[in-house]
Design a protein around this motif. Sequence first.
Motif, PDB file in Angstrom:
ATOM      1  N   UNK A 101      61.261  54.901  55.821  1.00  0.00           N
ATOM      2  CA  UNK A 101      61.397  56.275  55.322  1.00  0.00           C
ATOM      3  C   UNK A 101      60.861  56.481  53.904  1.00  0.00           C
ATOM      4  N   UNK A 102      60.943  55.448  53.061  1.00  0.00           N
ATOM      5  CA  UNK A 102      60.424  55.591  51.694  1.00  0.00           C
ATOM      6  C   UNK A 102      58.946  55.217  51.590  1.00  0.00           C
ATOM      7  N   UNK A 103      58.351  54.835  52.723  1.00  0.00           N
ATOM      8  CA  UNK A 103      56.925  54.515  52.832  1.00  0.00           C
ATOM      9  C   UNK A 103      56.505  53.319  51.976  1.00  0.00           C
ATOM     10  N   UNK A 104      57.466  52.478  51.633  1.00  0.00           N
ATOM     11  CA  UNK A 104      57.101  51.246  50.925  1.00  0.00           C
ATOM     12  C   UNK A 104      56.683  50.164  51.922  1.00  0.00           C
ATOM     13  N   UNK A 105      57.453  50.019  52.997  1.00  0.00           N
ATOM     14  CA  UNK A 105      57.162  48.961  53.965  1.00  0.00           C
ATOM     15  C   UNK A 105      56.489  49.541  55.211  1.00  0.00           C
ATOM     16  N   UNK A 106      55.388  48.917  55.589  1.00  0.00           N
ATOM     17  CA  UNK A 106      54.651  49.311  56.784  1.00  0.00           C
ATOM     18  C   UNK A 106      54.751  48.199  57.819  1.00  0.00           C
ATOM     19  N   UNK A 107      54.740  48.593  59.071  1.00  0.00           N
ATOM     20  CA  UNK A 107      54.833  47.647  60.180  1.00  0.00           C
ATOM     21  C   UNK A 107      53.593  47.841  61.042  1.00  0.00           C
ATOM     22  N   UNK A 108      52.696  46.840  60.994  1.00  0.00           N
ATOM     23  CA  UNK A 108      51.390  46.922  61.620  1.00  0.00           C
ATOM     24  C   UNK A 108      51.323  46.046  62.866  1.00  0.00           C
ATOM     25  N   UNK A 153      54.121  51.551  68.187  1.00  0.00           N
ATOM     26  CA  UNK A 153      55.272  51.187  67.373  1.00  0.00           C
ATOM     27  C   UNK A 153      55.746  52.428  66.613  1.00  0.00           C
ATOM     28  N   UNK A 154      57.059  52.588  66.524  1.00  0.00           N
ATOM     29  CA  UNK A 154      57.645  53.720  65.807  1.00  0.00           C
ATOM     30  C   UNK A 154      58.971  53.280  65.211  1.00  0.00           C
ATOM     31  N   UNK A 155      59.481  54.068  64.249  1.00  0.00           N
ATOM     32  CA  UNK A 155      60.750  53.751  63.608  1.00  0.00           C
ATOM     33  C   UNK A 155      61.702  54.936  63.742  1.00  0.00           C
ATOM     34  N   UNK A 156      62.987  54.625  63.856  1.00  0.00           N
ATOM     35  CA  UNK A 156      63.974  55.691  63.963  1.00  0.00           C
ATOM     36  C   UNK A 156      64.184  56.380  62.615  1.00  0.00           C
ATOM     37  N   UNK A 157      64.909  57.492  62.647  1.00  0.00           N
ATOM     38  CA  UNK A 157      65.124  58.262  61.431  1.00  0.00           C
ATOM     39  C   UNK A 157      65.918  57.523  60.375  1.00  0.00           C
ATOM     40  N   UNK A 158      66.810  56.649  60.801  1.00  0.00           N
ATOM     41  CA  UNK A 158      67.622  55.890  59.854  1.00  0.00           C
ATOM     42  C   UNK A 158      66.839  54.772  59.173  1.00  0.00           C
ATOM     43  N   UNK A 159      65.693  54.426  59.737  1.00  0.00           N
ATOM     44  CA  UNK A 159      64.872  53.383  59.144  1.00  0.00           C
ATOM     45  C   UNK A 159      65.373  51.978  59.386  1.00  0.00           C
ATOM     46  N   UNK A 201      64.387  61.601  64.906  1.00  0.00           N
ATOM     47  CA  UNK A 201      64.452  60.152  64.741  1.00  0.00           C
ATOM     48  C   UNK A 201      65.522  59.492  65.582  1.00  0.00           C
ATOM     49  N   UNK A 202      65.976  60.187  66.641  1.00  0.00           N
ATOM     50  CA  UNK A 202      67.047  59.657  67.486  1.00  0.00           C
ATOM     51  C   UNK A 202      66.523  58.971  68.752  1.00  0.00           C
ATOM     52  N   UNK A 203      65.321  59.314  69.175  1.00  0.00           N
ATOM     53  CA  UNK A 203      64.748  58.759  70.402  1.00  0.00           C
ATOM     54  C   UNK A 203      63.297  58.364  70.165  1.00  0.00           C
ATOM     55  N   UNK A 204      62.833  57.406  70.953  1.00  0.00           N
ATOM     56  CA  UNK A 204      61.407  57.101  70.938  1.00  0.00           C
ATOM     57  C   UNK A 204      60.797  57.458  72.289  1.00  0.00           C
ATOM     58  N   UNK A 205      59.562  57.909  72.243  1.00  0.00           N
ATOM     59  CA  UNK A 205      58.819  58.268  73.443  1.00  0.00           C
ATOM     60  C   UNK A 205      57.850  57.135  73.773  1.00  0.00           C
ATOM     61  N   UNK A 217      63.674  56.871  75.112  1.00  0.00           N
ATOM     62  CA  UNK A 217      64.628  55.789  74.881  1.00  0.00           C
ATOM     63  C   UNK A 217      65.500  56.143  73.683  1.00  0.00           C
ATOM     64  N   UNK A 218      66.807  56.040  73.852  1.00  0.00           N
ATOM     65  CA  UNK A 218      67.733  56.303  72.762  1.00  0.00           C
ATOM     66  C   UNK A 218      67.793  55.094  71.830  1.00  0.00           C
ATOM     67  N   UNK A 219      67.575  55.327  70.542  1.00  0.00           N
ATOM     68  CA  UNK A 219      67.706  54.245  69.565  1.00  0.00           C
ATOM     69  C   UNK A 219      69.149  53.755  69.502  1.00  0.00           C
TER      70      UNK A 219
END
Length: 248
Positions: A101-108, A153-159, A201-205, A217-219
């Motif tokens: 959420x703070x855009x410091x860490x990226x997941x590639x 790849x995606x991240x939930x709202x809570x990070x 940020x509660x579900x991923x598609x 899919x529910x996180x």
Amino acid sequence: GNVVHILDVETGAELGSFASGDSPHENVYSQDGSKIYHASIGTVYLPLDADFLDATKGDRIFQVVDANTLEIIEKFDMADKLEAAGYGDLSPAVRPMAHSPDERFFYFQLSFLHGFIEYDMQEGRVTRLAELPNLVPDMSITEYVNDSAHHGIAMNGAGDTLCVAGTMDDYVALVSRDTFEYQVLTGLGEKPYWVTSDRAGENCYISWSETDQMSVISYATGQEVARVDVGDHPQRIREGYIPEGWVQ
């Protein structure tokens, strides 16, 4: 064309462009819309996948671009970052990405990798490698679809949780951002080919490219809460809004 075009979403008119490496692939806006995070993946459509032929893949670069001026703020080759972190044996081709959420860490995600890397944007270095199950250990990488072992790849709202498409493995993995411990969901479909999160940020598609469906899919529960039949070979999913009267 090795170029990224910026379009006005209301009119479709081109507002500008910026140069990319070979085969521009992924664009992600910063949360405030001020920056574009962009990656090129090189010539993944060629059958030259052996390590000693890596140079034939072309320029694979990551860029941070000012979304207003389209000036390049930062640019680097992931190969240099992987080498410095002791992962020089991994492909430097950045596939889909997600960020904290703070855009410091990226997941590639990277070509041929069953997993992903963590990158510290502030320090400019690869910090961790997450290895996820390889369910096709005997498959030649030349059989991977466009070099993508995992693609989405995606991240939930809570990070705190990542949702990962195990493309060649036919699974979805929910991964703890803190520990990289994972829950693997199998049997839902074939060749998941992209992942996005809803705005809450509660579900991923998840798009199932070979079964022409998408899953929600529910996180929180790690369960599939919905499935939708769609057209042939779905990939990206974006959540949008239409007037309620259009669907009554």
